[in-house]
Design an enzyme around this catalytic site. Structure first.
Site, PDB file in Angstrom:
ATOM      1  CB  CYS A   1      -0.942   0.000   1.201  1.00  0.00           C
ATOM      2  SG  CYS A   1      -0.091   0.120   2.781  1.00  0.00           S
TER       3      CYS A   1
ATOM      4  CB  CYS B   1       4.469  -0.430   1.687  1.00  0.00           C
ATOM      5  SG  CYS B   1       3.472  -1.591   2.634  1.00  0.00           S
TER       6      CYS B   1
ATOM      7  CG  ASP C   1      11.563  27.441 -34.146  1.00  0.00           C
ATOM      8  OD1 ASP C   1      11.927  28.588 -34.394  1.00  0.00           O
ATOM      9  OD2 ASP C   1      11.995  26.428 -34.735  1.00  0.00           O
TER      10      ASP C   1
ATOM     11  CG  ASP D   1      13.446  22.014 -35.206  1.00  0.00           C
ATOM     12  OD1 ASP D   1      13.497  23.246 -35.002  1.00  0.00           O
ATOM     13  OD2 ASP D   1      13.713  21.491 -36.306  1.00  0.00           O
TER      14      ASP D   1
ATOM     15  CG  ASP E   1      13.890  26.404 -31.180  1.00  0.00           C
ATOM     16  OD1 ASP E   1      13.696  27.623 -31.303  1.00  0.00           O
ATOM     17  OD2 ASP E   1      13.777  25.591 -32.107  1.00  0.00           O
TER      18      ASP E   1
END
Length: 761
Positions: A31, A34, A440, A642, A646
Site C-alpha cells: 500500500c 509501504c 518556433d 527543434d 530553441d
C-alpha cells in the site's frame, strides 16, 4: 525520420555531475504506507539527494550526491532494513520476447485465491441461503477446520508483512487486515469455547475467512490490471529480434543480437525486424516504424538512410551497417524514457503520500475508539469487536497509493504508442493546464528546407518548359535552391532536356546551354551584369521578397538578353500544420509564433495557419524572455521547437516540447519529445495529458470516497465486516481498472493532412 539523436542521452546508473542514479526493484510493498516507508528509509541514507518509490511499478529511483561514497549495497541495505526485499533493477541491453514478458509487476498465480475461495464458500453459504430459509450451517469444529488454513496459511503474508512494518515502527494495510481478521477469528474461538456449545451462538469464522479471500482476490485482480499498465514497455521490448544475420568473411551468419558489434553489416530480408540501429549500405525498401514513432505509413529508405532497430523491413532486401548496439540504440533509450516517466511521481502524488503516511495510525485509533465506544455504551463487546473489525478492513490505503501512478503509467504508455515520449510525470501533469503554446517556425511548423513555391513567367512562355530547362541545368547540384527545383520537376514528372556548358557564377547563379539556347538563372546582380531588364516582373519580385521569399530570375541570351520568368523559394509548411494549430486552439489554448524571421515571412506563416499571435525578429537569446511575457495571469506556457537556438526557450517554458527530427540539445532540454516531425502531436500531447489528469482526479475521488463514506458507516455498525472486505478489495481494483481506460485513447482524426499552403522561410 532520423531518430539517431535520441542516442545522445546519457545511460542511467552512471556517475554524472549530480551523482549516480540507481533503480531498485522493491518486493513486499502492499500500500501507499509501504512506499512512503521505503522513501523515508532511503532519505536517511547518507549521500542520498533524492528518492522516489512507485507503488505501481514497485521500483525505487535513487540519486546520490556527486562524489558520495554511498553505493548500491547501502541503498539495498536500507530497503531490506525497512522490511522489504530489494535488488538492482535489470535493464537488458538486448531485450527479447522473454524479457518483455517478465517486465513490470509480476503476475501472481490464481491458485491461492481459488483455494481460499473453496475453503470459504461453505462458511459463507449460510449468510446467503439463511434469509431464504435454508439452513446449511456447519458445526463449529468444521468451521474452525475450514477457517484456520485460510487465516494462518493463506493469510500468512499479512502477518509477515505487518510484523515487518511493526518492527520498522510503521503501519500498513497488512496490519489492518491482520488485526481485523484476527479479531474476528479470535472472537469466534471465544464464542465457541466459552459462550456455548457452538450451535447456540453465532461464530464469525466466515468473516475472517471471506475477508482474507476477498483481499487476496482484490490483490490478484489489482496485479492483473497493473500488469496491463506496463503493456507499452513490454511491446517495445518485444520489438528486438533475438538473432541477426551478419555478413562476415563474405558469408551470412546467424548470431545472437548481443554478439553484433558496431561496424558489422547485417542482412535484413523482407518482413524481418531490423535488429539494431544503422544506415542502409545496399538496397531499397519501405520501413514500418509505427510502434516506434506512431507513424502508420511505411517510410521509404535507400542507401545512406538511417534505420532504427525494431522497425519492420518492407518489400526489399537491405544490408545495414550497424551504428549502435545494446543500450545505445534508439529503442533502448525510448524504453528508458518511458520507464523513467512511469517511475517518477507527479506533484499531486506528494499530497497523497502525506495523507497516506498518517492514515494507518489514524485508522487504528478509529477502530479502537469504535471498540470502546460500542462496548462501553451497550456492553455488547461482540458487536463492538465486529464494528471495529469493519473499520480496520474498510480502511485500506491501497487505492490512494495506486490512484496516481497507475494513471501515469497508462497515460505515458499510450502516448508512447502514438509517438509522444513524456519524460517525466511533472511534464504530464503540467501539460493538462497549458494555456499558451509558443511555436518556433523553421523545422517545427515548416519543413526546414527551401522549396519552389511560386513560378512567374512573361507572356508566351510555358511554365513547365521553363522549369524543366532550369532543372536540367541544376541537376547534380548540391545547392539547396537547385535541389528544390529538381525535386519540383521530379514530382511533376517533367521531361528534362539535354544541357551542356553548365557553369556556376559564384554568389550570383548558374548558366548553361539548353537545346542550343543559353540560359541564366540567378539573382538580380547576375541579371544586371548580363544586361537583363527585370522590369516586367519587378513588382512580383518585390512582393515575393517582402513576404520572405528568395527570388531567382531566369533569362535567355539570343540576339538580345531577355527575362522570361522568375522562381520564388520558401520554406514549405508541414503537411497538417494548419490542422495542428486549429486542434490546439479548439482545446482553448492560445497559440503564438516566435520566429527570428522578418515580419512579412512571419505574417505569411501565421495567417496561413491561423495562429493567434505573431512575434517576428525574436532572436534566440530573446525567446526565453518572450516565454516569460506569455505567463500573463499565471498561464502555463509550452514551447515547441527543434533547434539548438530553441533550447533556452524550451528550458524556460513550463513544458518544453521538442521534435525528434531536430537537435539532441533541444530534445534533452524538453520534457516531451515528439517522435515524428508532426506538429499535430502537440495537440495530442495536451489531449492525453488532460485525459490522464482527469483519470487521476477520478481515482483520487473514488479512493477517498471509499474511506470517507466507509469508515463512518463501519464505525456506526452499518457495515458488515464481509461487505467491508469486499468494498476494500474493489476499491483498488476499480482505481486501476479506471486508469486502464486510458489505453482506449486515440489521437484526434487528422483532417486536411494534405499540404495546407506554403509559408515564408
Amino acid at each position: 525520420m532520423d531518430m539517431a539523436t535520441l542516442a545522445g542521452s546519457p545511460p542511467r546508473g552512471i556517475a554524472e555531475e549530480q551523482g549516480a542514479h540507481f533503480e531498485i526493484d522493491v518486493g513486499g510493498m502492499t500500500c501507499a504506507s509501504c512506499s512512503n516507508r521505503v522513501e523515508r528509509a532511503l532519505r536517511k541514507v547518507p549521500g542520498v539527494a533524492e528518492s522516489s518509490v512507485n507503488l505501481a511499478t514497485e521500483v525505487a529511483s535513487v540519486r546520490v550526491v556527486a562524489n558520495s561514497p554511498t553505493g548500491l549495497e547501502d541503498i539495498i541495505g536500507a530497503i531490506v532494513a525497512a522490511g522489504y526485499d530489494a535488488r538492482e533493477r535489470q535493464h537488458p541491453d538486448e531485450p527479447t520476447q522473454a524479457d518483455a514478458e517478465d517486465d513490470g509487476p509480476r503476475m501472481p498465480t490464481w491458485v491461492p485465491v481459488a483455494i481460499a475461495a473453496l475453503l470459504s464458500l461453505p462458511l459463507a453459504a449460510p449468510m446467503v441461503l439463511g434469509p431464504l430459509g435454508v439452513d446449511v450451517s456447519l458445526p463449529a469444529f468444521w468451521q474452525w477446520v475450514l477457517a484456520t488454513p485460510v487465516q494462518f496459511v493463506l493469510g500468512a503474508r499479512f502477518y509477515i508483512a505487518g510484523w515487518r512494518a511493526l518492527k520498522a515502527r510503521a503501519g500498513n494495510m497488512d496490519q489492518l487486515v491482520a488485526l481485523g481478521t484476527s479479531a474476528a477469528y479470535g472472537l469466534s474461538i471465544y464464542q465457541w469455547l466459552f459462550a456455548g456449545a457452538g450451535h447456540g451462538v453465532h461464530l464469525y469464522f466466515e468473516a475472517s475467512a471471506v475477508i482474507i479471500t476477498l483481499v487476496m482476490l482484490g490483490k490478484w485482480l489489482e496485479a492483473r490490471a497493473k500488469h496491463k499498465t506496463v503493456a507499452a514497455i513490454r511491446a517495445l521490448q518485444a520489438l528486438r529480434p533475438g538473432v541477426a544475420t551478419v555478413l562476415r568473411e563474405g558469408r551470412e551468419q546467424t548470431v545472437a543480437v548481443g554478439k553484433v558489434v558496431v561496424g558489422d553489416v547485417v542482412v535484413v530480408r523482407p518482413g524481418e525486424r531490423i535488429p539494431t540501429d544503422g544506415r542502409i549500405r545496399d538496397g531499397f525498401t519501405h520501413v514500418d516504424e509505427s510502434l516506434l514513432t506512431g507513424e502508420s505509413d511505411p517510410v521509404p529508405r535507400q542507401p545512406g538512410d538511417p534505420v532504427t532497430g525494431g522497425a519492420v523491413n518492407g518489400e526489399g532486401r537491405i544490408e545495414v551497417e550497424v551504428g549502435a548496439v545494446g543500450s545505445e540504440t534508439v529503442l533502448a533509450r525510448i524504453i528508458r524514457l518511458v520507464e523513467d516517466a512511469q517511475a517518477k511521481k507527479a506533484p499531486i502524488q506528494r499530497l497523497v503520500d502525506r495523507v497516506s503516511g498518517v492514515f494507518v495510525p489514524v485508522v487504528v485509533v478509529a477502530a479502537l475508539a469504535t471498540l470502546l465506544g460500542w462496548g462501553l455504551a451497550q456492553g455488547d463487546w461482540t458487536v463492538a469487536t465486529l464494528n471495529a473489525v469493519a473499520v480496520l478492513v474498510i480502511a485500506c490505503p491501497c487505492a490512494l497509493g495506486l490512484a496516481t501512478p497507475t494513471a501515469i503509467m497508462a497515460g505515458t504508455g499510450v502516448a508512447a504508442r502514438h509517438g509522444i515520449l513524456i519524460k517525466d510525470a511533472e511534464a504530464l501533469e503540467l501539460a493538462h493546464r497549458i494555456g499558451v503554446v509558443a511555436f518556433d517556425k523553421t523545422g517545427t511548423l515548416t519543413v526546414g528546407r527551401p522549396g519552389l513555391v511560386a513560378v512567374e513567367v512573361i507572356a508566351g512562355v510555358e511554365v513547365e518548359r521553363m522549369v524543366a530547362a532550369v532543372a536540367a541545368i541544376q541537376e547534380g547540384s548540391e545547392h539547396p535552391l537547385a535541389k528544390a527545383v529538381t525535386e519540383y520537376a521530379a514530382e511533376r514528372e517533367l521531361a528534362l532536356p539535354q544541357v551542356t556548358g553548365v557553369q556556376a557564377v559564384s554568389g550570383r547563379g548558374v548558366v548553361g546551354v539548353v537545346e542550343a539556347e543559353s540560359l541564366a538563372i540567378g539573382n538580380a546582380v547576375l541579371m544586371q551584369e548580363q544586361g537583363v531588364e527585370i522590369g516586367p516582373l519587378s513588382a512580383a519580385a518585390e512582393s515575393l521578397e517582402s513576404a520572405g521569399r528568395t527570388v531567382s530570375f531566369v533569362a535567355v541570351f539570343g540576339e538580345k538578353p531577355q527575362l522570361i520568368g522568375l522562381l520564388a523559394f520558401g520554406d514549405e509548411l508541414k503537411p497538417g500544420a494548419a490542422h495542428a494549430v486549429s486542434s490546439i486552439r479548439a482545446q482553448g489554448v492560445h497559440t503564438v509564433l516566435l520566429t527570428g524571421d522578418n515580419a512579412g515571412a512571419a505574417q505569411r506563416v501565421g495567417a496561413a495557419l491561423g495562429i493567434d499571435e505573431i512575434r517576428s525578429r525574436v532572436l534566440p537569446e530573446m525567446k526565453a524572455a518572450a516565454i516569460d511575457t506569455l505567463r500573463v495571469g499565471g498561464k502555463v506556457v509550452a514551447m515547441v521547437g527543434d533547434g539548438i537556438n530553441d533550447a533556452p526557450a524550451l528550458a524556460s517554458a513550463d513544458v518544453g516540447i521538442a521534435m525528434s527530427t531536430g537537435t539532441d540539445v533541444a530534445m534533452h532540454t524538453a520534457g516531451i519529445t515528439l517522435m515524428r516531425g508532426d506538429p499535430a502531436l502537440v495537440g495530442d500531447a495536451i489531449s492525453i495529458s488532460r485525459r490522464t489528469y482527469g483519470k487521476i482526479r477520478q481515482n483520487l475521488f473514488w479512493a477517498f470516497i471509499y474511506n470517507v463514506v466507509g469508515i463512518p458507516l463501519a464505525a456506526a455498525g452499518l457495515l458488515n465486516p464481509v461487505v467491508a472486505g469486499a468494498a476494500m478489495a474493489m476499491s483498488s481494483f476499480s482505481v486501476v481498472s479506471n486508469a486502464l481506460l486510458l489505453r482506449r485513447w486515440k489521437p484526434a482524426p487528422r483532417e486536411g493532412v494534405a499540404p495546407q499552403g506554403r509559408g515564408g522561410s
